[in-house]
Write an enzyme that holds these catalytic residues in place. Structure first.
Site, short mmCIF file in Angstrom:
data_model
loop_
_atom_site.label_atom_id
_atom_site.label_comp_id
_atom_site.label_asym_id
_atom_site.label_seq_id
_atom_site.Cartn_x
_atom_site.Cartn_y
_atom_site.Cartn_z
N ASP A 98 -9.72 2.29 -4.10
CA ASP A 98 -8.73 2.20 -3.02
C ASP A 98 -7.86 3.45 -3.03
OD1 ASP A 98 -6.94 1.26 -1.06
OD2 ASP A 98 -7.10 -0.80 -1.73
N GLU A 158 0.83 -1.21 0.00
CA GLU A 158 0.00 0.00 0.00
C GLU A 158 0.86 1.26 0.00
OE1 GLU A 158 -2.57 1.76 -0.14
OE2 GLU A 158 -4.37 0.56 0.15
N ASN A 204 -9.61 5.80 2.57
CA ASN A 204 -8.64 5.53 1.52
C ASN A 204 -8.36 6.77 0.69
OD1 ASN A 204 -7.24 3.06 1.30
ND2 ASN A 204 -9.17 1.97 1.05
N ASN A 207 -5.36 3.87 8.32
CA ASN A 207 -5.22 3.31 6.98
C ASN A 207 -4.46 4.33 6.13
OD1 ASN A 207 -5.68 0.99 5.36
ND2 ASN A 207 -7.27 2.07 4.25
N ARG A 262 -7.69 1.12 13.39
CA ARG A 262 -6.31 1.37 12.99
C ARG A 262 -6.28 2.43 11.90
NH1 ARG A 262 -5.03 -0.38 7.97
NH2 ARG A 262 -6.08 -2.19 7.07
#
Length: 300
Positions: free
Chosen positions: A205, A19, A155, A104, A102
């Protein structure tokens, strides 16, 4: 797709969830993370050498810091990372009332402010707890601002060329959204949809904005990156990749004409792994005839 477009797998290590690619102009390296593998990687295209650092918890993003080193989202902490002596120092904590959340995706705005979002932590089966996340910013004086909540999977973030529009993705909403943005104050308003994902395009994403102001959006579970004109909401181009779980993208290379795309291998069954031997790799797309822009570094 134009015949001159070429896709090659340049980092073959199969990341669980690769990522957040960021091109570092100073040393011409690609910075990216493996969220579930709990690592930050730096890869040099000239030497093909990769350096890695363990984070000890899931790491959503890593970005360069103006004063040196990096800032990363590890668990629910935004941490300063000193690569040379492999140390982490916490700068801020978010979602303190939601221990299962969490961080991202995260990105730095044109003023040097860090924006980063959270999500309900996935189970091993990739089940997301809905509406648990929020979008935060961290200013250079390390004050945290919460902009909005009720986020599923925070995202894709980037800014328009004139810095007055902030693009943002909440993946499960299946849209690419935009806000009016004040780069001096960080204030955002007037959320609206600029693109609805179509059948077969998977989940939106990570995203990046090119030097012409167009969006490139990685389509998770669809093995592609799509190019969108945000003013018309029209898809202009599709780039297919040999990994279905495409996660994010950025432009890099000496003149920012290479598109780097990360991918994931987590959650693939045996037959999918056989069909996608390059899943979890990082890809370089050349021949797109567009260029990207340098990334911003955190000012704190």
């Amino acid at each position: 797709m134009m015949s001159s477009v070429k896709v090659e797998c340049v980092v073959k290590g199969s990341a669980l969830v690769g990522e957040g690619p960021v091109w570092e102009e100073s040393d011409q390296t690609l910075l990216f993370v493996d969220i579930v593998g709990q690592k930050i990687h730096r890869w040099s295209p000239t030497t093909n050498h990769i350096q890695s650092m363990q984070t000890g918890d899931m790491v959503g993003f890593a970005v360069p810091r103006r004063s040196g080193g990096y800032v990363a989202g590890v668990g629910r902490s935004i941490v300063a990372f000193d690569w040379s002596n492999q140390t982490m120092t916490s700068l801020a904590e978010v979602d303190t009332d939601k221990p299962k959340n969490r961080l991202n995706d995260g990105k730095v705005d044109p003023s040097g402010r860090l924006l980063a979002g959270t999500m309900g932590r996935m189970s091993p089966l990739e089940v997301v707890e809905r509406k648990q996340g929020a979008l935060f910013s961290l200013a250079s004086d390390l004050t945290v601002t919460k902009h909005f909540n009720q986020v599923d999977i925070s995202n894709g973030l980037d800014w328009s060329l004139d810095q007055q529009t902030f693009f943002y993705i909440d993946s499960l909403a299946l849209t690419v959204d935009a806000f009016n943005y004040n780069t001096h104050t960080g204030h955002m308003s007037n959320r609206h949809v600029v693109y609805h994902m179509e059948e077969g395009e998977g989940l939106p994403d990570g995203l990046t904005v090119d030097a012409a102001g167009r969006l490139w959006v990685a389509c998770f579970n669809a093995g592609r990156v799509i190019n969108i004109d945000p003013t018309t909401g029209v898809r202009l181009q599709t780039v297919s990749l040999p990994a279905m779980k495409t996660t994010s993208c950025c432009f890099g290379g000496p003149d920012y004409s290479d598109l780097y795309v990360t991918s994931a291998s987590l959650g693939l069954d045996q037959s999918e792994r056989r069909d996608q031997p390059l899943a979890g790799g990082t890809f370089r797309v050349t021949g797109l005839e567009v260029k990207g822009r340098p990334s911003n570094s955190f000012s704190g």
